[in-house]
Structure formats: C-alpha cells, structure tokens
Design a protein around this motif. Structure first.
Motif, PDB file in Angstrom:
ATOM      1  N   ASN A 114      13.496   7.624  -7.818  1.00  0.00           N
ATOM      2  CA  ASN A 114      14.747   7.596  -7.388  1.00  0.00           C
ATOM      3  C   ASN A 114      14.653   8.078  -6.182  1.00  0.00           C
ATOM      4  O   ASN A 114      15.892   8.393  -5.156  1.00  0.00           O
ATOM      5  N   ASP A 115      13.273   8.654  -5.547  1.00  0.00           N
ATOM      6  CA  ASP A 115      13.448   9.242  -4.174  1.00  0.00           C
ATOM      7  C   ASP A 115      13.777   8.063  -3.170  1.00  0.00           C
ATOM      8  O   ASP A 115      13.398   6.820  -3.316  1.00  0.00           O
ATOM      9  N   PRO A 116      14.575   8.467  -2.294  1.00  0.00           N
ATOM     10  CA  PRO A 116      15.310   7.433  -1.429  1.00  0.00           C
ATOM     11  C   PRO A 116      14.278   6.782  -0.620  1.00  0.00           C
ATOM     12  O   PRO A 116      14.546   5.747   0.022  1.00  0.00           O
ATOM     13  N   VAL A 117      13.249   7.427  -0.133  1.00  0.00           N
ATOM     14  CA  VAL A 117      12.206   6.805   0.739  1.00  0.00           C
ATOM     15  C   VAL A 117      11.427   5.631  -0.022  1.00  0.00           C
ATOM     16  O   VAL A 117      11.242   4.498   0.547  1.00  0.00           O
ATOM     17  N   MET A 118      11.292   5.766  -1.234  1.00  0.00           N
ATOM     18  CA  MET A 118      10.573   4.759  -2.239  1.00  0.00           C
ATOM     19  C   MET A 118      11.553   3.613  -2.543  1.00  0.00           C
ATOM     20  O   MET A 118      11.142   2.528  -2.244  1.00  0.00           O
ATOM     21  N   ALA A 119      12.868   4.244  -2.634  1.00  0.00           N
ATOM     22  CA  ALA A 119      13.977   3.078  -2.951  1.00  0.00           C
ATOM     23  C   ALA A 119      13.855   2.174  -1.616  1.00  0.00           C
ATOM     24  O   ALA A 119      14.095   0.904  -1.848  1.00  0.00           O
ATOM     25  N   ALA A 120      13.808   2.682  -0.500  1.00  0.00           N
ATOM     26  CA  ALA A 120      14.086   1.958   0.679  1.00  0.00           C
ATOM     27  C   ALA A 120      12.633   1.047   1.119  1.00  0.00           C
ATOM     28  O   ALA A 120      13.089  -0.283   1.423  1.00  0.00           O
TER      29      ALA A 120
ATOM     30  N   LEU B 231       0.690  -1.285  -0.090  1.00  0.00           N
ATOM     31  CA  LEU B 231      -0.083   0.147   0.118  1.00  0.00           C
ATOM     32  C   LEU B 231       0.771   1.145  -0.050  1.00  0.00           C
ATOM     33  O   LEU B 231       0.538   2.236  -0.696  1.00  0.00           O
ATOM     34  N   ARG B 232       1.934   1.398   0.600  1.00  0.00           N
ATOM     35  CA  ARG B 232       2.848   2.401   0.812  1.00  0.00           C
ATOM     36  C   ARG B 232       3.552   2.616  -0.355  1.00  0.00           C
ATOM     37  O   ARG B 232       3.706   3.647  -1.039  1.00  0.00           O
ATOM     38  N   LEU B 233       3.603   1.535  -1.156  1.00  0.00           N
ATOM     39  CA  LEU B 233       4.457   1.761  -2.568  1.00  0.00           C
ATOM     40  C   LEU B 233       3.386   2.412  -3.645  1.00  0.00           C
ATOM     41  O   LEU B 233       3.650   2.920  -4.294  1.00  0.00           O
ATOM     42  N   LYS B 234       2.128   1.985  -3.250  1.00  0.00           N
ATOM     43  CA  LYS B 234       1.100   2.520  -4.324  1.00  0.00           C
ATOM     44  C   LYS B 234       0.912   4.071  -4.028  1.00  0.00           C
ATOM     45  O   LYS B 234       0.877   4.645  -5.097  1.00  0.00           O
ATOM     46  N   PHE B 235       0.932   4.441  -2.820  1.00  0.00           N
ATOM     47  CA  PHE B 235       1.057   5.851  -2.397  1.00  0.00           C
ATOM     48  C   PHE B 235       2.297   6.458  -2.908  1.00  0.00           C
ATOM     49  O   PHE B 235       2.260   7.826  -3.288  1.00  0.00           O
ATOM     50  N   SER B 236       3.187   5.862  -3.039  1.00  0.00           N
ATOM     51  CA  SER B 236       4.649   6.464  -3.497  1.00  0.00           C
ATOM     52  C   SER B 236       4.668   6.538  -4.926  1.00  0.00           C
ATOM     53  O   SER B 236       5.731   7.097  -5.476  1.00  0.00           O
ATOM     54  N   SER B 237       3.756   5.663  -5.512  1.00  0.00           N
ATOM     55  CA  SER B 237       3.976   5.750  -7.119  1.00  0.00           C
ATOM     56  C   SER B 237       4.099   7.073  -7.645  1.00  0.00           C
ATOM     57  O   SER B 237       4.541   7.191  -8.843  1.00  0.00           O
ATOM     58  N   LEU B 238       3.599   8.122  -7.117  1.00  0.00           N
ATOM     59  CA  LEU B 238       3.562   9.417  -7.714  1.00  0.00           C
ATOM     60  C   LEU B 238       4.873  10.354  -7.465  1.00  0.00           C
ATOM     61  O   LEU B 238       5.106  11.413  -8.097  1.00  0.00           O
ATOM     62  N   LYS B 239       5.704   9.679  -6.829  1.00  0.00           N
ATOM     63  CA  LYS B 239       7.152  10.257  -6.389  1.00  0.00           C
ATOM     64  C   LYS B 239       7.999   9.870  -7.482  1.00  0.00           C
ATOM     65  O   LYS B 239       7.609   9.047  -8.227  1.00  0.00           O
ATOM     66  N   ASP B 240       9.018  10.674  -7.589  1.00  0.00           N
ATOM     67  CA  ASP B 240      10.361  10.236  -8.264  1.00  0.00           C
ATOM     68  C   ASP B 240      10.875   8.910  -7.991  1.00  0.00           C
ATOM     69  O   ASP B 240      11.009   8.646  -6.654  1.00  0.00           O
TER      70      ASP B 240
ATOM     71  N   LYS C   9      10.922  -0.128  -1.308  1.00  0.00           N
ATOM     72  CA  LYS C   9      11.034  -1.219  -2.298  1.00  0.00           C
ATOM     73  C   LYS C   9      11.885  -2.376  -1.866  1.00  0.00           C
ATOM     74  O   LYS C   9      11.758  -3.551  -1.956  1.00  0.00           O
ATOM     75  N   THR C  10      12.985  -1.805  -1.539  1.00  0.00           N
ATOM     76  CA  THR C  10      13.933  -3.061  -0.813  1.00  0.00           C
ATOM     77  C   THR C  10      13.422  -3.635   0.473  1.00  0.00           C
ATOM     78  O   THR C  10      13.465  -4.996   0.471  1.00  0.00           O
ATOM     79  N   HIS C  11      12.756  -2.916   1.329  1.00  0.00           N
ATOM     80  CA  HIS C  11      11.876  -3.671   2.484  1.00  0.00           C
ATOM     81  C   HIS C  11      10.986  -4.615   2.051  1.00  0.00           C
ATOM     82  O   HIS C  11      10.649  -5.611   2.443  1.00  0.00           O
ATOM     83  N   ASN C  12      10.316  -4.341   0.904  1.00  0.00           N
ATOM     84  CA  ASN C  12       9.097  -4.920   0.302  1.00  0.00           C
ATOM     85  C   ASN C  12       9.714  -6.217  -0.188  1.00  0.00           C
ATOM     86  O   ASN C  12       9.124  -7.425  -0.069  1.00  0.00           O
ATOM     87  N   GLN C  13      10.661  -6.247  -0.914  1.00  0.00           N
ATOM     88  CA  GLN C  13      11.540  -7.410  -1.739  1.00  0.00           C
ATOM     89  C   GLN C  13      11.940  -8.453  -0.487  1.00  0.00           C
ATOM     90  O   GLN C  13      11.843  -9.509  -0.534  1.00  0.00           O
ATOM     91  N   GLU C  14      12.416  -7.661   0.538  1.00  0.00           N
ATOM     92  CA  GLU C  14      13.071  -8.421   1.738  1.00  0.00           C
ATOM     93  C   GLU C  14      11.700  -9.200   2.421  1.00  0.00           C
ATOM     94  O   GLU C  14      12.022 -10.600   2.862  1.00  0.00           O
ATOM     95  N   LEU C  15      10.693  -8.629   2.449  1.00  0.00           N
ATOM     96  CA  LEU C  15       9.661  -9.429   3.107  1.00  0.00           C
ATOM     97  C   LEU C  15       9.043 -10.439   2.313  1.00  0.00           C
ATOM     98  O   LEU C  15       8.673 -11.623   2.799  1.00  0.00           O
ATOM     99  N   MET C  16       8.852 -10.395   1.108  1.00  0.00           N
ATOM    100  CA  MET C  16       8.676 -11.377   0.066  1.00  0.00           C
ATOM    101  C   MET C  16       9.760 -12.426   0.085  1.00  0.00           C
ATOM    102  O   MET C  16       9.201 -13.853   0.206  1.00  0.00           O
ATOM    103  N   ARG C  17      10.828 -12.360   0.380  1.00  0.00           N
ATOM    104  CA  ARG C  17      11.981 -13.271   0.433  1.00  0.00           C
ATOM    105  C   ARG C  17      11.607 -14.025   1.762  1.00  0.00           C
ATOM    106  O   ARG C  17      11.704 -15.353   2.020  1.00  0.00           O
ATOM    107  N   LYS C  18      11.225 -13.443   3.032  1.00  0.00           N
ATOM    108  CA  LYS C  18      11.066 -13.886   4.085  1.00  0.00           C
ATOM    109  C   LYS C  18      10.068 -14.905   4.091  1.00  0.00           C
ATOM    110  O   LYS C  18       9.944 -16.092   4.825  1.00  0.00           O
ATOM    111  N   ILE C  19       8.903 -14.431   3.265  1.00  0.00           N
ATOM    112  CA  ILE C  19       7.567 -15.308   3.072  1.00  0.00           C
ATOM    113  C   ILE C  19       8.111 -16.576   2.573  1.00  0.00           C
ATOM    114  O   ILE C  19       7.541 -17.725   2.888  1.00  0.00           O
ATOM    115  N   LYS C  20       8.845 -16.551   1.599  1.00  0.00           N
ATOM    116  CA  LYS C  20       8.980 -17.707   0.860  1.00  0.00           C
ATOM    117  C   LYS C  20      10.182 -18.709   1.230  1.00  0.00           C
ATOM    118  O   LYS C  20      10.296 -19.774   0.988  1.00  0.00           O
TER     119      LYS C  20
END
Length: 279
Positions: free
Chosen positions: A131-137, A120-129, A139-150
């Motif tokens: 390269n925005d560091p918050v959005m990049a962080a 949900l936070r990534l959807k809200f962040s979709s209007l940002k650049d 995305k990294t957090h999202n990917q790590e959660l998916m790895r932990k799930i798998k």
C-alpha cells in the motif's frame, strides 16, 4: 608522465570540453521532465560525469596514514570501472536514439527500455508495504507503459509469436536490449572494442588479471598511470561518437558544433578512429 601519456591526457581533456560544449548548447531547450530527448540529454551527462571523474582519479589520490606517512596512488581499477560504464552508456544511447530505422521503432525501443527500468524498481520495492504510495504509483506507471507498448505501431505489426517472444524478453533483467557485443557491431565500433570491453569486465569483476596488475604496480604510480592509457583512449573514442550522435538529435548542439570548427574536427577525427581501430 611520458610524452604519449601527456598527449593522451591532454586529448582526453579536450574531448571532454567538446562534449560539455554540445551539452551546454542544449541547456534549457524544454525537452520535458520524462521526455525521450530529456533521457538522451541526461544519458550524455552521465557519460560526461564518468569522463571527468576518470580525469580526476588519474591525477592521483593522497592517502594519509595514521603514522603520518603520505601515500599517493592512481586508482586504475576505478578508472577501468568508469570506462566500462562509459562504453555501455554510449551503446545504450546509440541503441535508443540512433539505431532505430523509423520513428515507430524508436518509440517501441524507448518505451521498452523505460518498462525494464520500471520492472526493476518494482522488484526493489517488493519488500515494501504494497500500500506504499510510491510503490502504487510505480505499478500504475508500469501498467501505462505496457499499454503504450501494445498500442504502438511496431507492436501491431508483430505476429502473435513475435509478441510472445518480445514479452518474455521484456521480463528479463536487461529487457529487450541486445547483448553488448551485438551493439558494438551495430554501432560500427572497431572489433577492438569487443576485446577491450571483455577485459574491462574481467577487471570490474575482480578477476585474476585485476589482482596481477595491482600487485605489479602497487608501489609505482608511474606504472599505474601508464596502465590508464587504454581506458582513457577507448572512452575518448566513445565520447567523440556520442558528440556526433548527440548533435544529430539536438539542433542547438549541431549549430554550436558547426560554429566551433576545432571542436567539430576533434570529434570527427576520434569518432572515425573509433570505427577503424586506430589512435
């Protein structure tokens, strides 16, 4: 107020104090900034904040008009909205921390809940650049959660078909969380919660019922307060259930509750009533 409402408001305030007591007993226990139990702790504070706000709103609000006329009202609609959110907060707490049958199931449920929030936070962040560091962080957090799930034990036990279905559900707005009515059944709350919750949603969504109730009581603060009886009672019930469940997770809170017999008996009584539909 009549004697029924007097007693209900007094009881509501008392159960709030009991919840505050078990939460305060767990203060400073080092649950971790992003830990599972830290989220359990702050979900409980969310519910306590709702309840305290309901109590405050019930006392009425004075509104000063430009011509100096003072009006007083009890915002029943706000109390309904807070009551609905309170029920949902308890049900999420139950789903995450009480309902799972094993540690591995709880870990998967918790990780999936966190991933839904990240999506949900990534959807809200979709209007940002991008390269925005918050959005990049995020995305990294999202990917790590998916790895932990798998990597989780529950995931590995799923068939390929169940994994595909689970991934599709993870992409929905509410993720893998069951429907509210299903959680009401799972938590063993009485059937009355199904109908009450539906009514609260109707009011929160500005249905005709909400308008009619405001129309019939807009000049009568006594009537407004009397209509608050149902939401106050239902939130009192879920607070009591949360107190019992919270104390199952945190030993300092269980110790505080056992040392304060009056608070324990109050929570036990209303949690039992929540499940048999009385009170």
């Amino acid at each position: 107020m009549d004697s029924y409402m007097d007693n209900l408001v007094r009881s509501f305030s008392q159960i709030n104090k009991t919840l505050a007591g078990v939460i305060e007993a767990n203060r400073g226990q080092g649950t971790g900034l992003y830990g599972m139990y830290n989220d359990a702790h702050f979900l409980s504070i969310k519910l306590l904040n709702h309840a305290v706000s309901m109590n405050k709103i019930f006392q009425s609000t004075d509104l000063i008009e430009l011509d100096g006329l003072s009006l007083s009202f009890c915002d029943y609609s706000s109390i309904i909205a807070l009551a609905r959110s309170s029920i949902e907060t308890y049900l999420v707490f139950f789903w995450l921390f009480i309902s799972p049958k094993s540690i591995s199931e709880r870990n998967l449920t918790y990780l999936s809940w966190r991933l839904t929030g990240s999506n949900l936070r990534l959807k809200f962040s979709s209007l940002k650049d991008e390269n925005d560091p918050v959005m990049a962080a995020e995305k990294t957090h999202n990917q790590e959660l998916m790895r932990k799930i798998k990597r989780s034990a529950e995931w590995k036990r799923m068939s390929a078909g169940k994994r595909d279905s689970y991934l599709k559900r993870l992409k929905q707005n509410h993720g893998v969380r069951p429907q509210w009515n299903d959680l009401i059944v799972a938590s063993e709350l009485s059937n009355g919660f199904k109908y009450t919750y539906k009514f609260f949603c109707e009011h929160a969504h500005s249905g005709r019922t909400a308008v009619c109730q405001i129309y019939t009581s807009h000049n009568d603060i006594v009537a407004q307060r009397q209509m608050c009886g149902l939401p106050l009672k239902m939130v009192r019930f879920v607070i009591a259930c949360l107190i019992i469940d919270y104390s199952k997770l945190f030993k300092p809170s269980a110790k505080w509750l056992s040392a304060n017999e009056e608070h324990y008996q109050r929570a036990l009584l209303h949690s039992d009533l929540a499940k048999i539909g009385l009170g």
